[in-house]
Design an enzyme around this catalytic site. Sequence first.
Site, mmCIF file in Angstrom:
data_model
loop_
_atom_site.group_PDB
_atom_site.id
_atom_site.type_symbol
_atom_site.label_atom_id
_atom_site.label_comp_id
_atom_site.label_asym_id
_atom_site.label_seq_id
_atom_site.Cartn_x
_atom_site.Cartn_y
_atom_site.Cartn_z
ATOM 1 N N LYS A 57 9.567 -2.597 3.192
ATOM 2 C CA LYS A 57 10.762 -2.422 4.017
ATOM 3 C C LYS A 57 10.815 -3.485 5.088
ATOM 4 O O LYS A 57 9.795 -3.812 5.696
ATOM 5 C CB LYS A 57 10.675 -1.033 4.682
ATOM 6 C CG LYS A 57 11.904 -0.624 5.435
ATOM 7 C CD LYS A 57 12.934 0.011 4.537
ATOM 8 C CE LYS A 57 14.252 0.238 5.240
ATOM 9 N NZ LYS A 57 15.068 -0.990 5.340
ATOM 10 N N ASN A 115 22.474 -6.860 18.790
ATOM 11 C CA ASN A 115 22.386 -5.420 18.577
ATOM 12 C C ASN A 115 21.227 -4.791 19.363
ATOM 13 O O ASN A 115 21.396 -3.767 20.018
ATOM 14 C CB ASN A 115 22.230 -5.184 17.066
ATOM 15 C CG ASN A 115 22.284 -3.724 16.739
ATOM 16 O OD1 ASN A 115 23.187 -3.027 17.192
ATOM 17 N ND2 ASN A 115 21.322 -3.244 15.989
ATOM 18 N N LYS A 159 10.066 -8.651 4.416
ATOM 19 C CA LYS A 159 11.084 -9.348 5.216
ATOM 20 C C LYS A 159 11.760 -10.392 4.357
ATOM 21 O O LYS A 159 11.145 -10.950 3.450
ATOM 22 C CB LYS A 159 10.432 -10.053 6.411
ATOM 23 C CG LYS A 159 11.394 -10.329 7.542
ATOM 24 C CD LYS A 159 11.642 -9.068 8.304
ATOM 25 C CE LYS A 159 12.390 -9.256 9.578
ATOM 26 N NZ LYS A 159 12.193 -8.096 10.459
ATOM 27 N N THR A 172 17.367 0.510 17.236
ATOM 28 C CA THR A 172 16.300 -0.349 17.761
ATOM 29 C C THR A 172 16.362 -0.374 19.290
ATOM 30 O O THR A 172 15.333 -0.213 19.970
ATOM 31 C CB THR A 172 16.391 -1.766 17.170
ATOM 32 O OG1 THR A 172 16.559 -1.659 15.760
ATOM 33 C CG2 THR A 172 15.135 -2.571 17.458
ATOM 34 N N SER A 182 15.995 3.643 9.794
ATOM 35 C CA SER A 182 16.216 3.199 8.412
ATOM 36 C C SER A 182 15.565 4.176 7.437
ATOM 37 O O SER A 182 16.099 4.457 6.367
ATOM 38 C CB SER A 182 15.592 1.816 8.177
ATOM 39 O OG SER A 182 16.476 0.815 8.598
ATOM 40 N N HIS A 187 0.840 -1.219 0.000
ATOM 41 C CA HIS A 187 0.000 0.000 0.000
ATOM 42 C C HIS A 187 0.860 1.249 0.000
ATOM 43 O O HIS A 187 0.423 2.318 -0.385
ATOM 44 C CB HIS A 187 -0.942 0.005 1.209
ATOM 45 C CG HIS A 187 -0.233 0.176 2.510
ATOM 46 N ND1 HIS A 187 0.550 -0.816 3.062
ATOM 47 C CD2 HIS A 187 -0.148 1.228 3.364
ATOM 48 C CE1 HIS A 187 1.065 -0.375 4.198
ATOM 49 N NE2 HIS A 187 0.655 0.859 4.399
ATOM 50 N N ARG A 188 2.090 1.122 0.494
ATOM 51 C CA ARG A 188 3.090 2.188 0.399
ATOM 52 C C ARG A 188 4.353 1.534 -0.151
ATOM 53 O O ARG A 188 4.670 0.407 0.220
ATOM 54 C CB ARG A 188 3.429 2.740 1.784
ATOM 55 C CG ARG A 188 2.305 3.481 2.452
ATOM 56 C CD ARG A 188 2.544 4.990 2.358
ATOM 57 N NE ARG A 188 1.634 5.705 3.214
ATOM 58 C CZ ARG A 188 0.413 6.074 2.864
ATOM 59 N NH1 ARG A 188 -0.071 5.743 1.681
ATOM 60 N NH2 ARG A 188 -0.348 6.751 3.693
ATOM 61 N N LYS A 234 4.228 -2.177 11.921
ATOM 62 C CA LYS A 234 5.251 -1.381 12.583
ATOM 63 C C LYS A 234 5.429 -0.040 11.859
ATOM 64 O O LYS A 234 5.423 1.017 12.474
ATOM 65 C CB LYS A 234 6.554 -2.188 12.504
ATOM 66 C CG LYS A 234 7.537 -1.939 13.580
ATOM 67 C CD LYS A 234 8.811 -2.745 13.320
ATOM 68 C CE LYS A 234 8.665 -4.211 13.642
ATOM 69 N NZ LYS A 234 9.986 -4.898 13.613
HETATM 70 N N1 GLU Z 1 14.909 -5.842 11.073
HETATM 71 C C1 GLU Z 1 14.470 -4.678 11.750
HETATM 72 C C2 GLU Z 1 13.042 -4.868 12.238
HETATM 73 O O1 GLU Z 1 12.597 -5.968 12.441
HETATM 74 C C3 GLU Z 1 14.691 -3.402 10.963
HETATM 75 C C4 GLU Z 1 13.941 -3.270 9.684
HETATM 76 C C5 GLU Z 1 14.362 -2.071 8.832
HETATM 77 O O2 GLU Z 1 15.130 -1.251 9.308
HETATM 78 O O3 GLU Z 1 13.908 -2.014 7.695
HETATM 79 O O4 GLU Z 1 12.347 -3.944 12.515
#
Ligand code: GLU
Length: 471
Positions: A70, A233, A106, A194, A362, A65-66, A94
């Site tokens: 990511k 991390n 993903k 994060t 990001s 939709h966008r 998210k």
């Molecule tokens: N892998 C991270 C997450 O689960 C970062 C995703 C990103 O920066 O695109 O949110």
Amino acid sequence: MSGKSSFFADVNRSFNRAATHLNYPKGLLDQVRACNSVYQTQFPVRMPGGKFKVVSAWRVEHSQHRLPTKGGIRYSHLVNADEVKALAALMTYKCAIVEVPFGGGKGGVKISTTKFNTEQLEAITRRYTAELIKKNFIGPGVDVPAPDYGTGEREMSWIMDTYATFHPGRIDAQACVTGKPVSQGGIRGRREATGLGVYFGTREVLNDTQLMKRIGLEPGLEGKTFVVQGLGNVGYFAAKFLSESGCKLVGISEREGTLANPNGLNLEDVMAHRRETGSVENFPGAKFNEDPSEALYVDCDILVPAALERQITSENADRIKAKVIAEGANGPTSANGEDMLHEAGKIVIPDLFLNAGGVTVSYFEWLKNLSHVRFGRMDRRLQERRGLDVVNAVEELTGKKVSATLQAEITHGADEQDVVRSGLEDTMVGAYEQIVEQILSNNEIKSLRTAAFTVAIDKVAKSYLELGVFP
Ligand code: GLU
């Protein structure tokens, strides 16, 4: 852990619960929930001695939709299609919560990183990227990967370099992936993003007097005890920022086991000990247990699962002592596990809000790559000069000297890291406000997860309507 229901099914259960509080047609909700594109590929990698091993890999674009979509790329021997779909879906929600204008995606590569050397990992990463390029599953305006479990800046560099090689002359090539080293177009502040977001989000919840009253905790982070599962991390930086804010770290879990000390553990000392000895075992003054999951049951106020999904399930939720479960990882609590935690009067700060700091920064990195300018470059000196003018004016008007510390503070112009951290804090605080508003406007919504999903679904559904897909 518990393999009873699938991870994606659990995400959808949260979705369905939240959707009952929204007034959208079923067809639209079905579209929001569905994974738009699932790509699976298999390719060979040459092992030492000349033998070949076939590697399975996925990229899922949950919602377009966008654009771009990511989300990170995970390297783990446990990766499977269901997991990547669940993680991609979580990315959609998210991004919506933190108002980052992306769809969710993903990737996953089914390998155990410890079984390959650097050259093989590079070959796998470059080949995987080439497979994504072939099918148009990567690109600055298409789908933009990032680090996740088992990957980091090094892998993102390889991905960017491979993409740029296949697209000579593309001025936006760097924006095909985020989480890169700063020297390769990365942004200052992405590495800790994060974990820092987990800190900001946890701080907001702990400062929420209403919620704290409900679980019988004094508001504020100061003096609270916490345990972190996973020193990667996310876990490391979450623990660092929580410790710095006056929280006491009383337990840590890593692959080799659990380390606990009710009097507190010094994070940097534990990290140094692990670097030197390869394990957290034998850390002075602390108790060690070979079972990493024991950390979940250590007595503390806040438990931060920051490793993998489905760590807290119906099989062990009754053993958790923490009152607040702060989900640094994606999906660490199964749906049934969460129900039990709620019945026991605990609060779960859900992943889709709490670990959204990574994708937020990001987004800033992607913007930087598209604009080709570092944040702070245009106005840092101007801010410094203005600050100095203020100091001079105050001194002139009052006839007194501004202290050196205050002067340094006022005349500090924001550099890239300052801008990134400020943007991240603002994002996390704003997202939490929306979640709280949702709870306040509907007293049938009891959990932060349902509230967060409701906010997210509402936004995604609205944008489908704006697109005119569902007139
Ligand atoms: N892998 C991270 C997450 O689960 C970062 C995703 C990103 O920066 O695109 O949110």
